[in-house]
Motif scaffolding. Sequence first.
Motif, mmCIF file in Angstrom:
data_model
loop_
_atom_site.group_PDB
_atom_site.id
_atom_site.type_symbol
_atom_site.label_atom_id
_atom_site.label_comp_id
_atom_site.label_asym_id
_atom_site.label_seq_id
_atom_site.Cartn_x
_atom_site.Cartn_y
_atom_site.Cartn_z
ATOM 1 N N ASP A 133 0.813 -1.226 0.000
ATOM 2 C CA ASP A 133 0.000 0.000 0.000
ATOM 3 C C ASP A 133 0.844 1.272 0.000
ATOM 4 O OD1 ASP A 133 -2.309 -1.535 0.088
ATOM 5 O OD2 ASP A 133 -2.486 -1.422 2.268
ATOM 6 N N PHE A 134 2.170 1.129 0.080
ATOM 7 C CA PHE A 134 3.050 2.294 0.183
ATOM 8 C C PHE A 134 4.015 2.406 -0.995
ATOM 9 C CE2 PHE A 134 1.617 1.305 4.428
ATOM 10 C CZ PHE A 134 1.237 2.546 4.900
ATOM 11 N N LEU A 135 3.671 1.793 -2.117
ATOM 12 C CA LEU A 135 4.535 1.880 -3.296
ATOM 13 C C LEU A 135 4.673 3.331 -3.730
ATOM 14 C CD1 LEU A 135 3.218 -1.196 -5.310
ATOM 15 C CD2 LEU A 135 5.386 -0.999 -4.065
ATOM 16 N N GLY A 136 5.856 3.665 -4.221
ATOM 17 C CA GLY A 136 6.116 5.027 -4.673
ATOM 18 C C GLY A 136 7.146 5.705 -3.800
ATOM 19 N N GLU A 137 7.232 7.010 -3.944
ATOM 20 C CA GLU A 137 8.231 7.769 -3.194
ATOM 21 C C GLU A 137 7.831 7.865 -1.726
ATOM 22 O OE1 GLU A 137 10.680 11.992 -3.266
ATOM 23 O OE2 GLU A 137 9.390 11.468 -4.957
ATOM 24 N N ASP B 31 9.321 0.072 -4.601
ATOM 25 C CA ASP B 31 8.687 -0.437 -5.821
ATOM 26 C C ASP B 31 8.398 -1.927 -5.721
ATOM 27 O OD1 ASP B 31 11.016 -1.912 -6.644
ATOM 28 O OD2 ASP B 31 11.846 -0.112 -7.551
ATOM 29 N N HIS B 32 7.821 -2.472 -6.771
ATOM 30 C CA HIS B 32 7.408 -3.876 -6.771
ATOM 31 C C HIS B 32 8.586 -4.832 -6.553
ATOM 32 C CE1 HIS B 32 3.188 -3.308 -7.675
ATOM 33 N NE2 HIS B 32 3.524 -2.366 -8.539
ATOM 34 N N SER B 33 9.778 -4.448 -6.974
ATOM 35 C CA SER B 33 10.930 -5.333 -6.771
ATOM 36 C C SER B 33 11.223 -5.510 -5.281
ATOM 37 C CB SER B 33 12.172 -4.806 -7.504
ATOM 38 O OG SER B 33 12.666 -3.626 -6.896
ATOM 39 N N HIS B 34 10.993 -4.468 -4.479
ATOM 40 C CA HIS B 34 11.198 -4.568 -3.033
ATOM 41 C C HIS B 34 10.180 -5.522 -2.405
ATOM 42 C CE1 HIS B 34 12.895 -0.430 -3.853
ATOM 43 N NE2 HIS B 34 13.935 -1.136 -3.460
ATOM 44 N N ILE B 35 8.953 -5.444 -2.879
ATOM 45 C CA ILE B 35 7.905 -6.335 -2.373
ATOM 46 C C ILE B 35 8.258 -7.781 -2.712
ATOM 47 C CG2 ILE B 35 5.453 -6.925 -2.502
ATOM 48 C CD1 ILE B 35 6.119 -4.158 -1.151
ATOM 49 N N GLU C 142 11.272 -8.985 -3.206
ATOM 50 C CA GLU C 142 12.409 -9.378 -2.370
ATOM 51 C C GLU C 142 11.950 -9.768 -0.965
ATOM 52 O OE1 GLU C 142 14.879 -5.923 -2.628
ATOM 53 O OE2 GLU C 142 15.788 -6.550 -4.524
ATOM 54 N N LEU C 143 11.026 -9.006 -0.405
ATOM 55 C CA LEU C 143 10.504 -9.339 0.917
ATOM 56 C C LEU C 143 9.774 -10.680 0.904
ATOM 57 C CD1 LEU C 143 9.117 -5.929 2.224
ATOM 58 C CD2 LEU C 143 10.961 -7.288 3.227
ATOM 59 N N LYS C 144 8.983 -10.892 -0.129
ATOM 60 C CA LYS C 144 8.239 -12.154 -0.209
ATOM 61 C C LYS C 144 9.186 -13.346 -0.310
ATOM 62 C CE LYS C 144 3.950 -13.860 -1.861
ATOM 63 N NZ LYS C 144 2.728 -13.583 -2.537
ATOM 64 N N ALA C 145 10.310 -13.175 -0.986
ATOM 65 C CA ALA C 145 11.298 -14.253 -1.122
ATOM 66 C C ALA C 145 11.916 -14.628 0.221
ATOM 67 C CB ALA C 145 12.389 -13.844 -2.109
ATOM 68 N N LEU C 146 11.867 -13.729 1.204
ATOM 69 C CA LEU C 146 12.429 -13.990 2.530
ATOM 70 C C LEU C 146 11.422 -14.635 3.490
ATOM 71 C CD1 LEU C 146 14.401 -10.658 3.092
ATOM 72 C CD2 LEU C 146 15.278 -12.840 2.232
ATOM 73 N N ASP C 147 10.213 -14.840 3.018
ATOM 74 C CA ASP C 147 9.177 -15.410 3.877
ATOM 75 C C ASP C 147 9.553 -16.823 4.316
ATOM 76 O OD1 ASP C 147 6.758 -15.471 5.258
ATOM 77 O OD2 ASP C 147 5.705 -16.370 3.571
ATOM 78 N N VAL C 148 9.291 -17.121 5.573
ATOM 79 C CA VAL C 148 9.498 -18.463 6.125
ATOM 80 C C VAL C 148 8.101 -18.986 6.472
ATOM 81 C CG1 VAL C 148 10.586 -19.832 7.939
ATOM 82 C CG2 VAL C 148 11.740 -17.783 7.057
ATOM 83 N N PRO C 149 7.475 -19.716 5.534
ATOM 84 C CA PRO C 149 6.085 -20.137 5.769
ATOM 85 C C PRO C 149 5.921 -21.142 6.903
ATOM 86 C CG PRO C 149 6.868 -20.931 3.629
ATOM 87 C CD PRO C 149 7.955 -20.087 4.213
ATOM 88 N N VAL C 150 6.904 -21.999 7.098
ATOM 89 C CA VAL C 150 6.837 -23.000 8.168
ATOM 90 C C VAL C 150 8.096 -22.881 9.016
ATOM 91 C CG1 VAL C 150 6.693 -25.452 8.720
ATOM 92 C CG2 VAL C 150 5.486 -24.563 6.713
ATOM 93 N N ILE C 151 7.910 -22.664 10.299
ATOM 94 C CA ILE C 151 9.036 -22.547 11.215
ATOM 95 C C ILE C 151 9.229 -23.901 11.888
ATOM 96 C CG2 ILE C 151 9.927 -21.353 13.243
ATOM 97 C CD1 ILE C 151 8.092 -19.004 12.392
ATOM 98 N N HIS C 152 10.428 -24.419 11.788
ATOM 99 C CA HIS C 152 10.686 -25.767 12.286
ATOM 100 C C HIS C 152 11.254 -25.816 13.693
ATOM 101 C CE1 HIS C 152 9.657 -27.534 8.461
ATOM 102 N NE2 HIS C 152 10.373 -26.582 7.883
#
Length: 142
Positions: free
Chosen positions: A53-57, A70-74, A76-86
């Motif tokens: 919701d905060f894309l842009g300057e 921008d969308h590339s930052h979003i 990158e964040l999604k790629a760091l998600d840990v869906p299952v914590i072991h």
Amino acid sequence: LLLQMVAAYQKQYRIGLVGSSLGGYLATWLNAQFSCPAVLVNPAVRPYELLADFLGEQQNPYTGERYVLDHSHIKELKALDVPVIHNLDQFWLLQQMGDEVLDYRQAVAKYQHARQTVEPNGNHSFVDFERYPQQIIQFLNL
């Protein structure tokens, strides 16, 4: 940078992680990489959804520095998600229900089998955090 730092020092030092908000999200990811114990303070669980919701300057409220989210930052964040914590035994969630930025229930659910301290009221900055440093040091075994 975080990967490099932990990798460089993990053989010489005991490493424990403390992360607040987005830092809690990153601490969860680092734990998945290195199994370092982590204390999460009002952590972001899905920041890629919140920040969409905060894309842009934007302007850093502390330094005044301007940047573009921008969308590339979003992505990158999604790629760091840990869906299952072991290894939930390595986590301690410090959460205040009055967090005005994040829905505290997301963190309580994600870390439901971890040690949790959930307080009523408070806010995103975690009111009266100074009550916890000694306990945090003990939990992290530092």
